[in-house]
Design a protein around this motif. Structure first.
Motif, short mmCIF file in Angstrom:
data_model
loop_
_atom_site.label_atom_id
_atom_site.label_comp_id
_atom_site.label_asym_id
_atom_site.label_seq_id
_atom_site.Cartn_x
_atom_site.Cartn_y
_atom_site.Cartn_z
N MET A 173 0.81 -1.22 0.00
CA MET A 173 0.00 0.00 0.00
C MET A 173 0.84 1.26 0.00
O MET A 173 0.31 2.36 0.21
CB MET A 173 -0.94 -0.02 1.21
CG MET A 173 -1.98 -1.12 1.13
SD MET A 173 -3.18 -1.10 2.49
CE MET A 173 -2.17 -1.80 3.81
N ASP A 174 2.13 1.15 -0.23
CA ASP A 174 3.01 2.32 -0.26
C ASP A 174 2.61 3.25 -1.41
O ASP A 174 2.58 2.83 -2.57
CB ASP A 174 4.46 1.85 -0.43
CG ASP A 174 5.42 3.03 -0.40
OD1 ASP A 174 5.11 4.04 0.26
OD2 ASP A 174 6.48 2.95 -1.06
N GLY A 175 2.30 4.50 -1.09
CA GLY A 175 1.91 5.48 -2.10
C GLY A 175 0.42 5.53 -2.35
O GLY A 175 -0.03 6.19 -3.29
N LEU A 176 -0.37 4.88 -1.50
CA LEU A 176 -1.81 4.83 -1.72
C LEU A 176 -2.43 6.23 -1.60
O LEU A 176 -3.43 6.52 -2.26
CB LEU A 176 -2.45 3.87 -0.72
CG LEU A 176 -3.86 3.38 -1.01
CD1 LEU A 176 -3.92 2.68 -2.37
CD2 LEU A 176 -4.35 2.45 0.08
N ALA A 177 -1.84 7.10 -0.78
CA ALA A 177 -2.38 8.44 -0.58
C ALA A 177 -1.83 9.44 -1.58
O ALA A 177 -2.08 10.65 -1.45
CB ALA A 177 -2.08 8.92 0.85
N GLU A 178 -1.10 8.98 -2.57
CA GLU A 178 -0.45 9.89 -3.52
C GLU A 178 -1.03 9.72 -4.92
O GLU A 178 -0.32 9.85 -5.91
CB GLU A 178 1.05 9.64 -3.53
CG GLU A 178 1.71 9.88 -2.19
CD GLU A 178 3.20 9.57 -2.20
OE1 GLU A 178 3.79 9.49 -3.30
OE2 GLU A 178 3.78 9.40 -1.12
N ASP A 179 -2.32 9.41 -4.99
CA ASP A 179 -3.02 9.28 -6.28
C ASP A 179 -2.33 8.28 -7.20
O ASP A 179 -2.27 8.46 -8.42
CB ASP A 179 -3.11 10.66 -6.97
CG ASP A 179 -4.07 10.62 -8.16
OD1 ASP A 179 -5.07 9.89 -8.08
OD2 ASP A 179 -3.78 11.29 -9.17
N PHE B 277 2.79 -6.99 -13.79
CA PHE B 277 3.21 -6.35 -12.54
C PHE B 277 4.11 -5.14 -12.81
O PHE B 277 3.92 -4.07 -12.22
CB PHE B 277 3.95 -7.37 -11.67
CG PHE B 277 4.66 -6.78 -10.49
CD1 PHE B 277 3.96 -6.29 -9.40
CD2 PHE B 277 6.05 -6.67 -10.48
CE1 PHE B 277 4.61 -5.72 -8.31
CE2 PHE B 277 6.71 -6.12 -9.40
CZ PHE B 277 5.99 -5.65 -8.32
N LEU B 278 5.08 -5.28 -13.71
CA LEU B 278 6.00 -4.18 -13.99
C LEU B 278 5.29 -3.01 -14.66
O LEU B 278 5.57 -1.85 -14.35
CB LEU B 278 7.14 -4.68 -14.87
CG LEU B 278 8.13 -5.65 -14.20
CD1 LEU B 278 9.15 -6.15 -15.21
CD2 LEU B 278 8.82 -4.97 -13.02
N ASP B 279 4.37 -3.29 -15.57
CA ASP B 279 3.62 -2.20 -16.21
C ASP B 279 2.79 -1.44 -15.17
O ASP B 279 2.65 -0.21 -15.25
CB ASP B 279 2.71 -2.76 -17.30
CG ASP B 279 3.51 -3.25 -18.51
OD1 ASP B 279 4.69 -2.90 -18.62
OD2 ASP B 279 2.94 -4.02 -19.32
N HIS B 280 2.25 -2.18 -14.21
CA HIS B 280 1.49 -1.52 -13.14
C HIS B 280 2.41 -0.66 -12.29
O HIS B 280 2.05 0.47 -11.92
CB HIS B 280 0.82 -2.58 -12.27
CG HIS B 280 0.13 -2.03 -11.06
ND1 HIS B 280 -0.89 -1.11 -11.13
CD2 HIS B 280 0.34 -2.25 -9.73
CE1 HIS B 280 -1.30 -0.80 -9.93
NE2 HIS B 280 -0.58 -1.48 -9.04
N ARG B 281 3.60 -1.15 -12.00
CA ARG B 281 4.56 -0.36 -11.21
C ARG B 281 4.95 0.91 -11.96
O ARG B 281 5.12 1.97 -11.35
CB ARG B 281 5.81 -1.20 -10.92
CG ARG B 281 5.61 -2.28 -9.90
CD ARG B 281 5.12 -1.74 -8.58
NE ARG B 281 6.05 -0.76 -8.03
CZ ARG B 281 5.71 0.16 -7.13
NH1 ARG B 281 4.46 0.26 -6.72
NH2 ARG B 281 6.61 1.00 -6.66
N ARG B 282 5.06 0.83 -13.27
CA ARG B 282 5.41 2.03 -14.03
C ARG B 282 4.26 3.04 -14.00
O ARG B 282 4.48 4.25 -13.84
CB ARG B 282 5.73 1.65 -15.47
CG ARG B 282 6.18 2.83 -16.32
CD ARG B 282 6.39 2.44 -17.76
NE ARG B 282 6.76 3.59 -18.57
CZ ARG B 282 6.75 3.61 -19.89
NH1 ARG B 282 6.41 2.52 -20.55
NH2 ARG B 282 7.10 4.69 -20.56
N GLU B 283 3.03 2.56 -14.12
CA GLU B 283 1.88 3.46 -14.05
C GLU B 283 1.81 4.12 -12.68
O GLU B 283 1.54 5.33 -12.57
CB GLU B 283 0.60 2.69 -14.35
CG GLU B 283 -0.65 3.56 -14.30
CD GLU B 283 -1.91 2.78 -14.57
OE1 GLU B 283 -3.01 3.36 -14.42
OE2 GLU B 283 -1.81 1.58 -14.91
N VAL B 284 2.06 3.34 -11.62
CA VAL B 284 2.06 3.90 -10.26
C VAL B 284 3.16 4.95 -10.13
O VAL B 284 2.95 6.03 -9.53
CB VAL B 284 2.24 2.78 -9.23
CG1 VAL B 284 2.53 3.36 -7.85
CG2 VAL B 284 1.00 1.90 -9.19
#
Length: 747
Positions: free
Chosen positions: A140-146, A360-367
Motif C-alpha cells: 500500500m506504499d503510495g496509496l495516498a499519492e493518487d 506487474f511491472l507495467d502496473h509499477r510504471r503506471e504507479v
C-alpha cells in the motif's frame, strides 16, 4: 420493437424468451464471480476481499509497529464499510493472510490462535487480534499519492482502491487460488528474491524468453518447504504455458539409532496437506497392512514438524519404504498450477510467467508516473506559497501594516505585491510565531530543493529508461527487506531431479505364515495364526455362528464369490486378528446388503472354476479372470449366482430342486471370462408352483470313479455306475439314485 419483446400495456412489463433471460442473468452472475470474487488481479495479486481487508486495517491505523486490534473489530469494519458479505467469510480470509503455513509472506500479523497445520480452525474473532505486516505496507506504499484509482464503496458513502500500488510482487510471492464460473486459478507461492531478480532481468531485457525467466525463478517456494521432484525442462514448460503440475514430496532423513537400528524422520510435508489427516492415513496403511514393511508411526511434532516412521525390520531399504509411502499417501502430492488471472482488473487470461511479470511491472510504471505527477502538483503548490513567503519576508513591515490597518488586506496585498490569492491566503493564515521562521536563507534553500526535485521528476517522466531505473531501485529495496538477507527470505522448497521411486513388490515383503480364516454367518471375518482345526469351537457374537472356514497363508489373496455374480479380492495379510470377533466383511469390500457370500477360497494361479446360477446356466472361468483390482469387485457371472466349484475330472453332475440328476461331459461347457453361460440342465414347472424349478447344486467328477455324497453319521456313499444319468448338456436328467441327500446337495 421485435415480435419477441412485446410490452404489456396494462402493467408495463415485457416478455422475452426464457433462454435469453437466463443467459443474460447468468452471464452477469458469472462476470461478477470472476471479477469480484474468485480471480486475483495480476497487478497486486489480491482478490477484492483481501484488498478490502488490508485497506480497512490501514484506515484503522494498524501499522506493523502499532498496537493490535480485535479481529472482530476489523471484520466488522470490512463488512460494514467495504465488503457486504458474511463476517465468517471475511474472518476466514483474514485469518489465512496471517497463517505462516499458508502464506509464504504473511500480509497480516496475528496474535492468538489463527489455526495450525493440523487443520484446526482459528479461534473466534473475539479472541484474536491482528495488525498489518510489513509486507502489507509495501503493498500500500503510495496509496495516498493518487497512485491508483478509487471507486465508491457498495453504498456510495466511502471510497476504496480499485487496486493497490503493490511495490511487493504479491501474486507470485504468495500465490492465489479460487474457483469461478467456468474457470479456476491456482498460483503457487514463490521465493521473493527470485521473483525480484526475474523482474530486474525483464527490465534489463524486455524480450527475455520464458525459459530464461524460469531459470531465474527455480520453481515454487512453499511455506511448508518440501522437495519438488521435476526436471528443469518440465518446470520451464509449465511456466511457458501457465498450466501444469509439480510433484511435491515431504522432506525426510534417516536417523541412526545405533546397533543397526534406524528410523525415518519427516521434517517437512507438502503444501496444503493437513498433518493430522496425513498421520491418520499413514496409521491406516499400518492397520490395514497395505505397507507391510512399515511397523509404526509417531507424531513428535512441537513447533516444528517431526513425524517418525519405524520400519518392520532393519533390513528394509529406506528408499523403498519411502517410495511405497509416496505412492500411497500425501507424503507426495501433485500441485496444479493454473495461472488464470485478471489482466488490468478486467480480462481473465491464463498467463505465462513472462506475462504475469510484465503485468506487474507495467502496473509499477503506471504507479510511478502517477505518483510523480502527484508530487509535481504538490511541489508547484508549495513553490507558489514559498514565493509569497519570500515577498512577505522582503516587505515584512509593509505586510504587517496592511494587515493592521486595511479592511480588505487580501485585495491590497494582491494589488500592491502582485501576489496570487493562494499566496495571500498562506500569508494571512500564518501564525505570528512563524514570523521568526521567515528567514530568507531557509526559504530559498527549501525553494531550491523543491526546484531540484521537480527537475529530477520531470527528467524521469521524460525518459522511459529513467523510469525503469527507478522501478529497479524500488524492487531492490523490497528485495533487501524481504529477500535472502532476512531469515524468512531463504528458499524453503528445494528442487530435485525427477528420479523415479524404486518400484517394489510389497507382496514379496510379506512374511509367509499360515492362517486360518473364519467367516461367520453374519459376515464377520477374522484370521487366526497357524492352521487351526476347521471344526474347532469359536466364540461368535450373539445371534451369529460359524459360516465358512479355510486354511490360507499371509501371502494369499482371498477370493470371495457373492450371489450378485461378483468376485472380490482381499489380501490375507490385511484381515483382522483372531483375538476379537473380527470385522464386517462389508467394510473391506463394496458388497451390497442384499448379496450373500457363496464361496471363499485362496486364489491359485492356473486353477479353473465352475460358476453357475440358480436358473441352471453356467460356464468355466480361469483364475486369471476373477482377480478384482478394486473394492467393488469384478463382475463375472450374470444372474443370480448359486455356486463356484473348482474344476477337475472329466464330467459335471447337476441336480435341481426336482431331484433330477444329470451327468454330462465337462468338455461341453465353454470357458468364458464373463457372461450368463450356457444351459446346464433344463427345468419345468415344479409341483404346480408359480416359480420354475431351479438348480440346487453342481460338482465336477471323474466318471470312472463314480459319484460320491455325504451320508448321515459322517459316512460317504458312492454310485459307481452313472450310465443311467448320462446325457447331453441342457437335458432334464433322471431322478437321483436311492439314498441321495434330501437337500439335493452333493456336499
Amino acid at each position: 420493437m421485435s415480435d419477441d419483446l412485446l410490452p404489456d400495456p396494462q402493467d408495463g412489463t415485457q416478455s422475452e424468451p426464457l433462454s435469453r433471460a437466463i443467459g443474460e442473468r447468468y452471464l452477469t452472475y458469472a462476470l461478477s464471480t470472476i471479477m469480484h470474487r474468485a480471480l486475483p488481479d495480476a497487478r497486486d495479486g489480491l482478490k477484492p476481499v483481501h484488498r478490502r481487508i488490508l485497506y480497512a486495517m490501514r484506515e484503522l491505523r494498524l501499522s506493523p509497529s502499532g498496537a493490535f486490534r480485535k479481529s472482530a473489530k476489523i471484520t466488522g469494519d470490512v463488512m460494514g464499510n467495504y465488503h457486504p458479505h458474511g463476517d465468517a467469510a471475511i474472518y476466514d480470509a483474514m485469518a489465512r493472510l496471517a497463517q505462516d503455513f499458508a502464506m509464504r509472506y504473511p500480509l497480516v500479523d496475528g496474535q492468538g490462535n489463527f489455526g495450525n497445520i493440523d487443520g484446526d480452525n482459528p479461534a473466534a474473532a473475539r479472541y484474536t487480534e491482528a495488525r498489518l505486516a510489513a509486507t502489507s505496507e509495501s503493498l500500500m506504499d503510495g496509496l495516498a499519492e493518487d497512485s491508483v484509482d478509487f471507486r465508491p464503496n457498495y453504498d456510495g458513502t466511502l471510497s476504496e482502491p480499485v487496486v493497490l500500488p503493490a511495490a511487493f510482487p504479491n501474486l507470485l510471492a504468495n500465490g492465489a487460488s479460487g474457483i469461478a464460473v467456468g474457470m479456476a486459478t491456482n498460483v503457487p507461492p514463490h521465493n521473493l528474491h527470485e521473483v525480484v531478480d526475474a523482474c530486474l532481468h525483464l527490465i534489463k531485457t524486455p524480450d527475455a524468453r520464458d525459459d530464461t525467466l524460469a531459470g531465474i525463478i527455480q520453481g515454487p517456494d512453499f511455506p511448508t518447504g518440501g522437495v519438488i521432484v521435476e526436471s528443469r525442462e518440465t518446470i520451464a514448460g509449465i511456466y511457458r504455458t501457465g498450466r501444469g503440475a509439480f510433484r511435491v514430496r515431504a522432506r525426510w532423513a534417516q536417523e541412526d539409532l545405533g546397533r543397526g537400528l534406524w528410523q525415518i524422520v519427516v521434517t517437512e510435508i507438502p503444501y496444503q496437506v493437513q498433518k493430522s489427516k496425513l498421520i491418520e492415513r499413514l496409521a491406516e496403511l499400518i492397520q490395514t497392512r497395505k505397507i507391510p514393511i512399515l511397523a509404526d508411526i509417531r507424531d513428535e511434532s512441537a513447533e516444528d514438524i517431526r513425524i517418525v516412521l519405524e520400519p518392520k525390520a532393519r533390513t528394509v531399504d529406506p528408499e523403498q519404504l519411502m517410495g511405497a509411502l509416496f505412492r500411497s499417501s500425501d507424503l507426495e502430492i501433485r500441485f496444479n498450477l493454473n495461472m488464470n488471472v485478471l489482466i488490468d482488473g478486467r480480462v481473465p487470461k491464463v498467463c505465462s510467467l513472462k506475462e504475469v511479470l510484465r503485468a506487474f511491472l507495467d502496473h509499477r510504471r503506471e504507479v510511478l508516473v502517477r505518483r510523480a505527477n502527484f508530487r509535481l502538483e504538490k511541489i508547484a503548490a508549495r513553490l507558489e506559497v514559498l514565493e509569497g513567503y519570500l515577498v512577505a519576508y522582503l516587505n515584512l513591515d509593509r505586510v504587517i501594516e496592511i494587515i493592521r490597518h486595511e479592511d480588505e488586506p487580501k485585495a491590497v496585498m494582491m494589488a500592491e505585491f502582485g501576489l496570487s490569492e493562494v499566496q495571500v491566503e498562506a500569508i494571512l493564515n500564518m501564525r505570528l510565531r512563524a514570523l521568526r521562521k521567515l528567514e530568507e536563507i531557509e526559504l530559498r534553500a527549501e525553494r531550491d530543493a523543491l526546484l531540484e526535485e521537480r527537475q529530477g521528476l520531470q527528467a524521469m517522466l521524460a525518459s522511459e529508461d529513467a523510469q525503469w531505473a527507478r522501478i529497479a531501485d524500488q524492487l531492490k529495496e523490497v528485495r533487501n527487506l524481504f529477500g535472502k538477507s532476512s531469515p524468512e527470505g531463504q528458499r524453503r522448497t528445494t528442487i530435485a531431479e525427477a528420479a523415479e521411486t524404486p518400484v517394489i513388490d510389497l507382496e514379496a515383503m510379506i512374511e509367509r505364515e499360515p492362517l486360518t480364516v473364519i467367516l461367520s454367518k453374519m459376515g464377520w471375518i477374522r484370521s487366526m495364526k497357524g492352521h487351526q482345526p476347521l471344526d474347532a469351537e469359536l466364540k461368535f457374537k450373539d445371534g451369529d455362528g460359524p459360516g465358512l472356514a479355510l486354511h490360507a497363508e499371509t501371502t494369499d489373496k482371498l477370493m470371495v464369490f457373492a450371489s450378485n455374480g461378483r468376485f472380490y479380492t482381499i489380501p490375507a495379510n490385511t484381515l483382522p486378528g483372531g483375538r476379537g470377533m473380527g470385522e464386517p466383511l462389508r467394510l473391506m469390500i463394496d458388497l451390497p446388503n442384499e448379496a450373500e457370500i457363496i464361496a471363499m477360497f485362496p486364489w491359485r494361479e492356473g486353477v479353473k472354476y465352475l460358476v453357475a446360477s440358480k436358473a441352471g446356466d453356467g460356464f468355466v472361468v480361469g483364475s486369471g479372470d476373477i482377480l478384482a483390482q478394486t473394492r467393488s469387485g469384478k463382475q463375472v457371472l450374470n444372474g443370480d449366482a448359486l455356486l463356484c466349484r473348482p474344476v477337475h475330472g472329466d464330467h459335471v453332475a447337476v441336480v435341481g430342486e426336482n431331484r433330477k440328476l444329470l451327468v454330462f461331459p465337462l468338455a461341453e461347457l465353454p470357458e468364458m471370462a464373463r457372461g450368463k453361460g450356457v444351459r446346464l440342465q433344463r427345468y419345468g414347472k415344479g409341483g404346480g408352483l408359480i416359480k420354475d424349478d431351479c438348480m440346487t447344486d453342481a460338482i465336477c467328477l471323474t466318471l470312472a470313479q463314480g459319484l460320491s455324497w455325504q451320508m448321515g453319521g459322517g459316512k460317504t456313499r458312492t454310485e459307481p455306475d452313472l450310465t443311467e444319468w448320462l446325457g447331453k448338456r441342457g437335458s432334464t436328467g433322471r431322478m437321483a439314485p436311492r439314498g441321495f441327500p434330501r437337500d439335493n446337495r452333493f456336499t
